[in-house]
Design a protein around this motif. Structure first.
Motif: not given
Length: 471
Positions: A193-195, A199, A253, A271-272, A304, A327
């Motif tokens: 999950r990035l946000t 994902w 992630r 993430g987040e 990343e 990101p």
């Protein structure tokens, strides 16, 4: 679509309108970038040697239709998600997803480029659910073992579908045993999950230790990073152990595994957050227990897609993508390493060089080593902002001081007639393999909407014995 450099997975799927725009300008891309479709002459002039690439081999093909996402009822008719492993005999094992059949397939190619099996082998054998984004490990010898890990889109009661499945072959890949579900979760395994709304699928990895132990790592949409191991060659795996993530923590992630003797390492990003760094957890007892996770180093941007590997001396090598603006912006590829007994990681250095100048972005690196401590790095190329990648960049290092050759485009990967790079469900993949003697195998999937999709294998080898200049 959110502004950025192709957020794969989640709501980041490429729209049909944007796909058509890519191909309308494909000929311009080809004319501009065709000069780097072969090994850079600057590399040889600088004394790096060069890479001799063979002709690309067609592994599989299919239609190129992708209907709207309707879970496992989706009308998807294309091949995708290629990955590769090599043994010491020079055999390249290629695995991929056939979305029309909803299964993972496997084929072995010898040095002569010929397939070993009359037909590709169905590994997952579950035509009711999508199987995608595999990892494969091969052993040497006859017949050799083959191990496979992938993401199975099973909905188990949570908000996101995803389980981590494993299968093994004891006869070189001709037949695979019944797959095992390693995750058994409703949390959406295999998703990084990035946000909340974005994902990346394929957030998993598989490695084998020198004693034959197998190690698997994956993340879930809810944020946890899990680890499991097998000490009996994949017959059984331990219950998953959470290494990071979870309630109140940033979601883990993109895990990557590296094994040296009894030392097992897992690297990942989070993430987040706008300025994520690379995290590492280490076990010194073959995965029985792990120390507390730590941040390897801090950068000002977003780090990343880490990939780690350990050479015979115990040196840990790391490549990752870095976006100074945060990101989903413009990335470059960076490298660092840590030698035993010399403290932490060296300062990361950019190695994508001219690709970072010629293309709008590069991202999602792949890392491999040979027995001479040579380092090989591959990555995805993004010719324009906000579109899917097209082409694969490559560089290598043959010196103790870790200087790298000028990057080149792998021949046959930047082909406007074949469309964009695949792995449409997520670019957490493994497209590069190198065996101990330095033979190289690169795989890629391509997709040209409503025309065709392909899985490709390209073999290569470094020639020349000169070294890169000092930086």
């Amino acid at each position: 679509m959110k502004k950025g450099i192709f957020p794969t997975g989640g709501r980041g799927f490429l729209s049909a309108k944007l796909s058509r725009a890519i191909f309308a300008s494909a000929s311009l891309f080809f004319l501009y970038f065709s000069a780097v479709l072969v090994t850079s002459p600057d590399a040889e002039a600088a004394g790096t040697g060069s890479v001799t690439w063979g002709e690309r081999i067609e592994v599989a093909s299919g239609k190129a239709h992708r209907g709207p996402w309707r879970m496992n009822e989706s009308e998807w008719h294309f091949v995708d998600d290629s990955t590769v492993a090599m043994n010491e005999q020079g055999d390249a094992g290629v695995a991929w997803a056939d979305h029309a059949r909803l299964d993972i397939f496997f084929q072995v190619y010898g040095r002569d480029g010929r397939p070993r099996f009359a037909e590709p082998v169905n590994v997952s054998r579950n035509p009711d659910t999508f199987s995608w984004l595999p990892r494969v490990v091969m052993t040497s010898g006859e017949p050799g073992m083959v191990y496979m890990l992938w993401q199975e889109i099973i909905f188990s009661g949570g908000t996101h579908g995803g389980e981590i499945f494993f299968a093994r072959s004891t006869d070189g890949g001709k037949r695979f045993r019944v797959p095992l579900n390693l995750s058994n979760t409703s949390a959406g395994a295999g998703k990084g999950r990035l946000t909340k709304d974005i994902w990346f699928n394929g957030s998993l990895d598989l490695a084998r230790g020198p004693e034959g132990n197998l190690y698997a790592a994956w993340t879930v949409y809810e944020g946890g990073l899990f680890f499991s191991r097998s000490t009996d060659g994949g017959k059984q795996f331990s219950d998953p152990v959470r290494l990071a993530g979870g309630k109140g923590a940033l979601p883990a992630r993109g895990p990557s595994l590296a094994v040296h003797d009894d030392i097992v390492r897992v690297a990942w990003t989070v993430g987040e957050i706008q300025d994520a760094d690379i995290h590492l957890a280490e076990s010194k007892d073959a995965g029985r227990t792990f120390g507390d996770p730590r941040v390897l180093f801090e950068t000002e941007g977003y780090s990343e897609a880490p990939k780690i590997a350990t050479d015979a001396t115990g040196t840990l090598h790391l490549v990752f993508a870095e976006s100074p603006a945060g990101p989903l912006r413009q990335y470059d590829i960076r490298y660092t390493h840590s030698e035993p007994g010399k403290g932490g990681m060296a300062d990361p250095r950019q190695i994508s060089g001219r690709h970072s100048e010629k293309f709008k972005s590069v991202n999602f690196p792949y890392l491999a080593l040979d027995d001479q401590r040579n380092v090989f790095v591959l990555w995805e190329i993004f010719p324009e902002r906000g579109i899917r990648p097209r082409g694969l960049g490559f560089t290598f290092s043959r010196t103790e001081k870790r200087t790298f050759a000028p990057p080149v485009v792998v021949p046959g990967t930047l082909d406007p007639e074949q469309g964009f790079n695949g792995s449409q469900q997520g670019l957490y993949m493994k497209k590069l393999a190198v065996n101990r003697s330095g033979e190289i195998a690169v795989v890629n999937s391509t997709f040209k909407p409503d025309v065709s999709s392909y899985i490709w294998l390209i073999r290569g080898r470094v020639t020349g014995d000169r070294q890169p200049p000092e930086e």
